[in-house]
Design a protein around this motif. Structure first.
Motif, PDB file in Angstrom:
ATOM      1  N   GLU A 150       0.845  -1.184   0.000  1.00 42.35           N
ATOM      2  CA  GLU A 150       0.000   0.000   0.000  1.00 42.35           C
ATOM      3  C   GLU A 150       0.882   1.237   0.000  1.00 42.35           C
ATOM      4  OE1 GLU A 150      -2.717  -0.101   3.258  1.00 42.35           O
ATOM      5  OE2 GLU A 150      -3.491  -2.077   2.709  1.00 42.35           O
ATOM      6  N   ILE A 151       0.338   2.331  -0.492  1.00 41.22           N
ATOM      7  CA  ILE A 151       1.074   3.590  -0.487  1.00 41.22           C
ATOM      8  C   ILE A 151       1.378   3.978   0.951  1.00 41.22           C
ATOM      9  CG2 ILE A 151       0.914   6.050  -1.035  1.00 41.22           C
ATOM     10  CD1 ILE A 151      -0.743   5.212  -3.488  1.00 41.22           C
ATOM     11  N   GLY A 152       2.604   4.373   1.210  1.00 43.17           N
ATOM     12  CA  GLY A 152       3.024   4.763   2.554  1.00 43.17           C
ATOM     13  C   GLY A 152       3.758   3.670   3.310  1.00 43.17           C
ATOM     14  N   ASP A 153       3.699   2.423   2.812  1.00 42.50           N
ATOM     15  CA  ASP A 153       4.429   1.326   3.467  1.00 42.50           C
ATOM     16  C   ASP A 153       5.929   1.581   3.390  1.00 42.50           C
ATOM     17  OD1 ASP A 153       2.059   0.031   3.928  1.00 42.50           O
ATOM     18  OD2 ASP A 153       2.371  -1.549   2.436  1.00 42.50           O
ATOM     19  N   ILE A 154       6.657   1.076   4.366  1.00 39.00           N
ATOM     20  CA  ILE A 154       8.112   1.119   4.372  1.00 39.00           C
ATOM     21  C   ILE A 154       8.594  -0.299   4.081  1.00 39.00           C
ATOM     22  CG2 ILE A 154      10.198   1.643   5.697  1.00 39.00           C
ATOM     23  CD1 ILE A 154       8.335   4.079   5.235  1.00 39.00           C
ATOM     24  N   VAL A 155       9.377  -0.454   3.004  1.00 33.07           N
ATOM     25  CA  VAL A 155       9.890  -1.778   2.644  1.00 33.07           C
ATOM     26  C   VAL A 155      11.399  -1.814   2.868  1.00 33.07           C
ATOM     27  CG1 VAL A 155       8.067  -2.331   1.006  1.00 33.07           C
ATOM     28  CG2 VAL A 155      10.088  -1.170   0.186  1.00 33.07           C
ATOM     29  N   ARG A 156      11.866  -2.951   3.364  1.00 29.42           N
ATOM     30  CA  ARG A 156      13.299  -3.174   3.559  1.00 29.42           C
ATOM     31  C   ARG A 156      13.749  -4.131   2.471  1.00 29.42           C
ATOM     32  NH1 ARG A 156      17.038  -2.473   7.513  1.00 29.42           N
ATOM     33  NH2 ARG A 156      18.697  -4.006   7.614  1.00 29.42           N
ATOM     34  N   LEU A 157      14.710  -3.695   1.649  1.00 28.47           N
ATOM     35  CA  LEU A 157      15.192  -4.506   0.538  1.00 28.47           C
ATOM     36  C   LEU A 157      16.449  -5.280   0.921  1.00 28.47           C
ATOM     37  CD1 LEU A 157      14.703  -2.001  -2.427  1.00 28.47           C
ATOM     38  CD2 LEU A 157      13.123  -3.716  -1.559  1.00 28.47           C
ATOM     39  N   LYS A 158      16.772  -6.302   0.148  1.00 29.64           N
ATOM     40  CA  LYS A 158      17.948  -7.135   0.412  1.00 29.64           C
ATOM     41  C   LYS A 158      19.251  -6.378   0.198  1.00 29.64           C
ATOM     42  CE  LYS A 158      15.709 -11.461  -0.845  1.00 29.64           C
ATOM     43  NZ  LYS A 158      15.693 -12.571  -1.801  1.00 29.64           N
ATOM     44  N   LYS A 159      19.300  -5.556  -0.853  1.00 31.59           N
ATOM     45  CA  LYS A 159      20.521  -4.808  -1.161  1.00 31.59           C
ATOM     46  C   LYS A 159      20.364  -3.364  -0.712  1.00 31.59           C
ATOM     47  CE  LYS A 159      21.896  -7.509  -5.157  1.00 31.59           C
ATOM     48  NZ  LYS A 159      22.244  -7.457  -6.583  1.00 31.59           N
ATOM     49  N   LYS A 160      21.447  -2.767  -0.242  1.00 29.84           N
ATOM     50  CA  LYS A 160      21.362  -1.380   0.193  1.00 29.84           C
ATOM     51  C   LYS A 160      21.612  -0.407  -0.953  1.00 29.84           C
ATOM     52  CE  LYS A 160      26.046  -1.111   2.044  1.00 29.84           C
ATOM     53  NZ  LYS A 160      26.833  -0.849   3.237  1.00 29.84           N
ATOM     54  N   HIS A 161      21.055   0.767  -0.805  1.00 35.41           N
ATOM     55  CA  HIS A 161      21.254   1.864  -1.752  1.00 35.41           C
ATOM     56  C   HIS A 161      22.684   2.385  -1.554  1.00 35.41           C
ATOM     57  CE1 HIS A 161      20.271   6.045  -3.289  1.00 35.41           C
ATOM     58  NE2 HIS A 161      19.815   5.270  -4.250  1.00 35.41           N
ATOM     59  N   PRO A 162      23.292   2.998  -2.547  1.00 36.67           N
ATOM     60  CA  PRO A 162      24.649   3.522  -2.381  1.00 36.67           C
ATOM     61  C   PRO A 162      24.814   4.486  -1.198  1.00 36.67           C
ATOM     62  CG  PRO A 162      24.109   3.487  -4.695  1.00 36.67           C
ATOM     63  CD  PRO A 162      22.857   3.093  -3.955  1.00 36.67           C
ATOM     64  N   CYS A 163      23.725   5.116  -0.747  1.00 38.86           N
ATOM     65  CA  CYS A 163      23.814   6.016   0.410  1.00 38.86           C
ATOM     66  C   CYS A 163      23.912   5.231   1.722  1.00 38.86           C
ATOM     67  CB  CYS A 163      22.623   6.977   0.453  1.00 38.86           C
ATOM     68  SG  CYS A 163      21.076   6.210   0.965  1.00 38.86           S
ATOM     69  N   GLY A 164      23.646   3.915   1.673  1.00 39.07           N
ATOM     70  CA  GLY A 164      23.765   3.075   2.855  1.00 39.07           C
ATOM     71  C   GLY A 164      22.439   2.639   3.464  1.00 39.07           C
ATOM     72  N   SER A 165      21.325   3.148   2.968  1.00 35.65           N
ATOM     73  CA  SER A 165      20.006   2.824   3.522  1.00 35.65           C
ATOM     74  C   SER A 165      19.417   1.577   2.857  1.00 35.65           C
ATOM     75  CB  SER A 165      19.061   4.010   3.322  1.00 35.65           C
ATOM     76  OG  SER A 165      17.767   3.677   3.772  1.00 35.65           O
ATOM     77  N   PHE A 166      18.726   0.748   3.653  1.00 34.54           N
ATOM     78  CA  PHE A 166      18.023  -0.418   3.148  1.00 34.54           C
ATOM     79  C   PHE A 166      16.528  -0.153   3.013  1.00 34.54           C
ATOM     80  CE2 PHE A 166      21.802  -2.439   4.866  1.00 34.54           C
ATOM     81  CZ  PHE A 166      22.052  -3.472   3.977  1.00 34.54           C
ATOM     82  N   GLU A 167      16.027   0.956   3.563  1.00 30.71           N
ATOM     83  CA  GLU A 167      14.593   1.195   3.659  1.00 30.71           C
ATOM     84  C   GLU A 167      14.092   2.198   2.636  1.00 30.71           C
ATOM     85  OE1 GLU A 167      13.886   2.073   7.782  1.00 30.71           O
ATOM     86  OE2 GLU A 167      13.761  -0.065   8.211  1.00 30.71           O
ATOM     87  N   TRP A 168      12.922   1.882   2.066  1.00 35.84           N
ATOM     88  CA  TRP A 168      12.294   2.689   1.020  1.00 35.84           C
ATOM     89  C   TRP A 168      10.831   2.889   1.365  1.00 35.84           C
ATOM     90  CZ3 TRP A 168      15.045   4.085  -3.486  1.00 35.84           C
ATOM     91  CH2 TRP A 168      16.319   3.509  -3.599  1.00 35.84           C
ATOM     92  N   GLU A 169      10.280   4.047   1.006  1.00 33.31           N
ATOM     93  CA  GLU A 169       8.854   4.319   1.172  1.00 33.31           C
ATOM     94  C   GLU A 169       8.160   4.098  -0.169  1.00 33.31           C
ATOM     95  OE1 GLU A 169       5.794   7.943   2.335  1.00 33.31           O
ATOM     96  OE2 GLU A 169       7.960   8.297   2.350  1.00 33.31           O
ATOM     97  N   VAL A 170       7.009   3.432  -0.138  1.00 31.25           N
ATOM     98  CA  VAL A 170       6.233   3.178  -1.354  1.00 31.25           C
ATOM     99  C   VAL A 170       5.391   4.419  -1.662  1.00 31.25           C
ATOM    100  CG1 VAL A 170       4.481   1.722  -2.428  1.00 31.25           C
ATOM    101  CG2 VAL A 170       6.149   0.699  -0.871  1.00 31.25           C
ATOM    102  N   LEU A 171       5.619   5.034  -2.836  1.00 32.61           N
ATOM    103  CA  LEU A 171       4.872   6.225  -3.245  1.00 32.61           C
ATOM    104  C   LEU A 171       3.809   5.898  -4.290  1.00 32.61           C
ATOM    105  CD1 LEU A 171       7.804   8.787  -3.630  1.00 32.61           C
ATOM    106  CD2 LEU A 171       6.335   8.409  -1.651  1.00 32.61           C
ATOM    107  N   ARG A 172       3.998   4.813  -5.058  1.00 34.90           N
ATOM    108  CA  ARG A 172       3.053   4.443  -6.114  1.00 34.90           C
ATOM    109  C   ARG A 172       3.057   2.929  -6.237  1.00 34.90           C
ATOM    110  NH1 ARG A 172       3.369   3.135 -11.532  1.00 34.90           N
ATOM    111  NH2 ARG A 172       1.664   3.855 -12.834  1.00 34.90           N
ATOM    112  N   VAL A 173       1.865   2.353  -6.422  1.00 38.73           N
ATOM    113  CA  VAL A 173       1.721   0.908  -6.553  1.00 38.73           C
ATOM    114  C   VAL A 173       1.000   0.613  -7.865  1.00 38.73           C
ATOM    115  CG1 VAL A 173       0.719  -1.158  -5.528  1.00 38.73           C
ATOM    116  CG2 VAL A 173       1.578   0.645  -4.052  1.00 38.73           C
ATOM    117  N   GLY A 174       1.440  -0.407  -8.563  1.00 44.28           N
ATOM    118  CA  GLY A 174       0.822  -0.819  -9.822  1.00 44.28           C
ATOM    119  C   GLY A 174       1.724  -1.848 -10.476  1.00 44.28           C
TER     120      GLY A 174
END
Length: 63
Positions: free
Chosen positions: A4-28
């Motif tokens: 759902e929009i607004g969920d926080i997802v933790r991915l297996k690989k980290k972003h180059p900035c060092g964060s593993f967490e992403w906010e969902v802004l659009r679903v489809g």
């Protein structure tokens, strides 16, 4: 998986900035994700998101 929009997802690989967490802004068929570390936004296919998610956190309702 239910996303759902607004969920926080933790991915297996980290972003180059060092964060593993992403906010969902659009679903489809594609997702728009925003990095919680640096604010960078990406569009990514649903199939890749479902494959790489470790956990989903729902936002807290402060009502």
């Amino acid at each position: 998986m239910q996303f759902e929009i607004g969920d926080i997802v933790r991915l297996k690989k980290k972003h180059p900035c060092g964060s593993f967490e992403w906010e969902v802004l659009r679903v489809g068929a594609d997702f728009r994700l925003k990095c919680l570390g640096c604010g960078h936004q990406i569009m990514i296919a649903r199939k890749l998101v479902e494959k790489n998610v470790k956990e989903i956190r729902k936002p807290l309702d402060l009502e």
